[in-house]
Scaffold this active site. Structure first.
Site, PDB file in Angstrom:
ATOM      1  CG  ASP A   9       5.525  13.999  15.980  1.00 35.52           C
ATOM      2  OD1 ASP A   9       4.688  13.162  16.349  1.00 35.52           O
ATOM      3  OD2 ASP A   9       5.598  14.401  14.794  1.00 35.52           O
ATOM      4  CB  SER A  10       2.290  12.361  20.657  1.00 29.76           C
ATOM      5  OG  SER A  10       3.168  11.344  21.114  1.00 29.76           O
TER       6      SER A  10
ATOM      7  CG  ASP B  49       7.475  10.492  15.615  1.00 29.16           C
ATOM      8  OD1 ASP B  49       7.524   9.664  14.690  1.00 29.16           O
ATOM      9  OD2 ASP B  49       6.482  10.648  16.345  1.00 29.16           O
TER      10      ASP B  49
ATOM     11  CE  LYS C 218       6.047   7.085  14.627  1.00 28.49           C
ATOM     12  NZ  LYS C 218       5.304   8.228  14.093  1.00 28.49           N
TER      13      LYS C 218
ATOM     14  CD  GLU D 154       3.490  12.149  11.088  1.00 30.05           C
ATOM     15  OE1 GLU D 154       2.852  12.966  10.377  1.00 30.05           O
ATOM     16  OE2 GLU D 154       3.398  12.121  12.324  1.00 30.05           O
TER      17      GLU D 154
ATOM     18  CD  GLU E  48      -2.138   8.396  14.332  1.00 32.47           C
ATOM     19  OE1 GLU E  48      -0.913   8.491  14.117  1.00 32.47           O
ATOM     20  OE2 GLU E  48      -2.756   9.160  15.104  1.00 32.47           O
TER      21      GLU E  48
HETATM   22  O1  KIV Z   1       3.813  10.761  17.969  1.00 29.45           O
HETATM   23  C1  KIV Z   1       3.259   9.690  18.317  1.00 29.45           C
HETATM   24  O2  KIV Z   1       3.006   9.428  19.496  1.00 29.45           O
HETATM   25  C2  KIV Z   1       2.915   8.750  17.263  1.00 29.45           C
HETATM   26  C3  KIV Z   1       2.035   7.588  17.630  1.00 29.45           C
HETATM   27  C4  KIV Z   1       0.666   8.041  17.886  1.00 29.45           C
HETATM   28  C5  KIV Z   1       2.098   6.508  16.633  1.00 29.45           C
HETATM   29  O3  KIV Z   1       3.309   8.902  16.141  1.00 29.45           O
END
Ligand code: KIV
Length: 272
Positions: A52-53, A91, A121, A123, A190
């Site tokens: 989600d980056s 994510d 994934k 969090e 992280e």
């Molecule tokens: O969203 C992302 O890119 C991440 C990584 C930094 C692990 O969760």
């Protein structure tokens, strides 16, 4: 230490656990679109994370909170079309799993069905236990994410190193154990102290992938735009830049502008 690598035609969640057992480090990198994912996959990166980056590096938001489930599915389906070898993990975005476990399962199913990705994934730790269980019960592989969890940035207030204090470190260790016991196939840690990350990696049988978590873990993940130096205003200590693509691209694009203005481009050979 160099470790004999087994060839994997297609990396699966089982291969990752096998890599940990064999002492082979796992490489993981983000991608959000087809062209980048093709390069990343061809370079034999084991896991492609549709992070989600994307909210930061693709959409230009300050945090990861605004990206939607539909947008994540769009990015993920582009990556899936490119990935021939890597495991594709996506994510679950903020706001699509926190209300209750049924909503979490619905979101995870949408990601798997509409993008064709291989895993998701999430969090968090104990607070999302029911959601993680429910998603796993549906046969969807889940990767955890502990330590600095960017979706909770407004709770933390800053992007500084997490779990330096005993209480937070203790909770993180318990959360990691819980995610393993629930059946997660891996965990991203992280921005936490390297010593703590190593301890966690040694205490669980599933792979621990670090970002800013030192070298004692089972693999590493970075945002591909950071590794390539496309994002030049971001300088965390954990980041190793392998290129300065921002400068290279700027030079090439400025040259193109000059060539258009000076009528050098296109020349006769570039014309019909
Ligand atoms: O969203 C992302 O890119 C991440 C990584 C930094 C692990 O969760």
């Amino acid at each position: 230490m160099s470790v004999a690598k087994k060839e994997y035609k297609r990396v699966t969640v089982k291969s990752l656990i096998e890599m940990k057992q064999n002492g082979e480090k796992i490489s993981m990198l983000t991608s959000y679109d087809y062209s980048m994912a093709k390069i990343v996959d061809a370079a034999n990166v084991d896991v492609i994370l549709v992070g989600d980056s994307a909210s930061n590096v693709i959409a230009g938001h300050e945090t990861t909170l605004p990206i939607t489930l539909d947008q994540m599915i769009y990015h993920a389906s582009s990556v899936v079309r490119a990935a021939k070898r890597a495991l594709v993990v996506v994510d679950i975005p903020f706001g699509s799993y926190q209300s209750d476990s049924k909503e979490a399962l619905r979101s995870a199913i949408r990601i798997m069905k509409e993008s064709g990705a291989h895993a998701i994934k999430v969090e968090g730790g104990a607070e999302i236990k029911d959601s993680v269980s429910r998603i796993l019960q549906a046969g969807i592989p889940v990767m955890g994410h502990l330590g600095l969890t960017p979706q909770s940035i407004y709770k933390f207030g800053t992007y500084t190193v997490r779990a330096k204090e005993e209480e937070e470190a203790e909770k993180l260790k318990q959360d990691a154990k819980m995610l393993e016991e629930l059946g997660c196939f891996g965990i991203v840690l992280e921005k936490i102290p390297a010593k703590l990350a190593k301890e966690v990696a040694e205490s669980v049988s599933i792979p621990i992938i670090g970002i800013g978590a030192g070298n004692g873990v089972d693999g590493q993940v970075l945002v591909v735009h950071d590794l390539l130096g496309m994002t030049h205003e971001f300088h965390p200590r954990f980041l190793r830049r392998y290129m300065n693509l921002y400068d290279e691209m700027s030079k090439a694009i400025s040259q193109y502008v000059d060539d258009v203005k000076s009528r050098d481009f296109p020349n006769e050979e570039e014309s019909y």
